[in-house]
Design an enzyme around this catalytic site. Structure first.
Site, PDB file in Angstrom:
ATOM      1  N   GLY A   1       0.818  -1.216   0.000  1.00  0.00           N
ATOM      2  CA  GLY A   1       0.000   0.000   0.000  1.00  0.00           C
ATOM      3  C   GLY A   1       0.844   1.254   0.000  1.00  0.00           C
ATOM      4  CB  ALA A   2       4.312   1.705  -1.009  1.00  0.00           C
ATOM      5  CB  SER A   3       0.466   3.967  -4.554  1.00  0.00           C
ATOM      6  OG  SER A   3      -0.820   3.683  -4.015  1.00  0.00           O
ATOM      7  NE  ARG A   4      -4.992   5.653  -1.538  1.00  0.00           N
ATOM      8  CZ  ARG A   4      -5.279   4.469  -2.052  1.00  0.00           C
ATOM      9  NH1 ARG A   4      -4.606   4.049  -3.109  1.00  0.00           N
ATOM     10  NH2 ARG A   4      -6.216   3.706  -1.530  1.00  0.00           N
TER      11      ARG A   4
ATOM     12  CB  ILE B   1      -0.218   5.383   6.373  1.00  0.00           C
ATOM     13  CG1 ILE B   1      -1.131   6.294   7.207  1.00  0.00           C
ATOM     14  CG2 ILE B   1       0.758   4.639   7.285  1.00  0.00           C
ATOM     15  CD1 ILE B   1      -2.029   5.546   8.185  1.00  0.00           C
ATOM     16  N   GLY B   2       1.351   4.559   3.724  1.00  0.00           N
ATOM     17  CA  GLY B   2       2.392   3.755   3.088  1.00  0.00           C
ATOM     18  C   GLY B   2       3.438   4.602   2.407  1.00  0.00           C
TER      19      GLY B   2
ATOM     20  CE1 TYR C   1     -10.385  -1.641   8.218  1.00  0.00           C
ATOM     21  CE2 TYR C   1     -11.245  -0.488  10.135  1.00  0.00           C
ATOM     22  CZ  TYR C   1     -10.250  -0.676   9.202  1.00  0.00           C
ATOM     23  OH  TYR C   1      -9.115   0.086   9.256  1.00  0.00           O
TER      24      TYR C   1
ATOM     25  CE  LYS D   1      -6.019  -2.657   9.904  1.00  0.00           C
ATOM     26  NZ  LYS D   1      -5.001  -2.564   8.833  1.00  0.00           N
TER      27      LYS D   1
END
Length: 261
Positions: free
Chosen positions: A12-15, A17-18, A170, A174
């Site tokens: 999830g690195a595109s935006r 927190i990532g 959800y 988590k």
């Protein structure tokens, strides 16, 4: 334990927190493998940023170190097979020379009390199954001195009916993500294993969408991801096993969060 020269895989690195965690690890000298669905453009019109944009930003802030360019991995974790992920982690090791740490950040969110089967499967596949698969496949590639695991998920002690009642699926996904991640500390190949969760919502495109849907001002009143990502990068260099809210993390280090909003 330093991040300098170590390879960190971030999902999830595109935006959001990532992306912020990627920037913090880059500043500490890490080599990066960045995973997301969106390589050249956002995966949805309402979202911002892409892996390509993150890479360009990092390369514009090289910090003077000679190291490989960030490796971009376009993958949909919710539908990827275990064989797909095995090839992916093998590629990280082959192209960057090592795999030293995994940050489990990618998650699917639905705040519905009773989501449909499609949303249920999405959350369970992405938040839980892919977390287990990525960690179990990465483990044999960790160095003999031990690799690092960081899950962006809540401390188990914070589970309560107040969390469960409004969005049970959800919530269960988590907390399962936390349990799966923490269980890997039993391996001698894991020397650092932590979970980290924001005590106050963070301003990201995801929290903006949730605010638009629910009216709860999590985005408008939220914090920037800067201090949270800094805490994440420090935990990747911290041996042992722990479960943290970001506010607790900074309090244990002698003060409040350095984030000024």
């Amino acid at each position: 334990m330093s991040l300098y020269g170590r390879t960190v895989l971030i999902t999830g690195a595109s935006r959001g927190i990532g992306r912020a965690i990627a920037s913090a690890c880059w500043r500490r000298g890490a080599n990066l493998a960045l995973l997301a669905r969106s390589e050249d453009a956002p995966s949805h019109p309402s979202l911002d940023s892409s892996l390509r944009e993150v890479k360009e930003d990092l390369l514009n802030n090289t910090m003077g170190w000679n190291r490989p360019d960030p490796l971009l991995l376009k993958v949909d974790l919710s539908s990827s097979s275990r064989e797909d992920l095995s090839l992916l982690v093998g590629r990280v090791k082959a192209e960057l020379g090592s795999l030293d740490a995994v940050v489990l950040n990618a998650s699917a969110v639905s705040v519905d009390m009773h989501p449909g089967r499609k949303e249920y499967d999405l959350m369970m596949n992405l938040n839980v199954r892919s977390s287990y698969d990525l960690l179990s496949l990465s483990l044999p590639l960790f160095p003999k001195g031990g690799g690092s695991v960081l899950s962006i998920s809540p401390p188990l002690r914070t589970l309560s009916l107040d969390w469960i009642d409004p969005h049970p699926v959800y919530t269960s996904s988590k907390y399962s993500m936390s349990m799966v991640s923490l269980s890997f500390f039993s391996s001698p190949l894991v020397s650092s294993c932590h979970t980290l969760w924001p005590s106050k919502l963070i301003r990201t495109s995801a929290t903006r969408m949730l605010e638009e849907k629910t009216g709860v001002k999590g985005y408008s009143d939220g914090l920037s991801p800067s201090s949270f990502s800094e805490a994440a990068s420090i935990l990747l260099s911290t041996k042992g096993r722990g479960q943290y809210l970001d506010s607790q993390f900074w309090e244990e280090r002698g003060g409040s969060s350095p984030d000024k909003g």
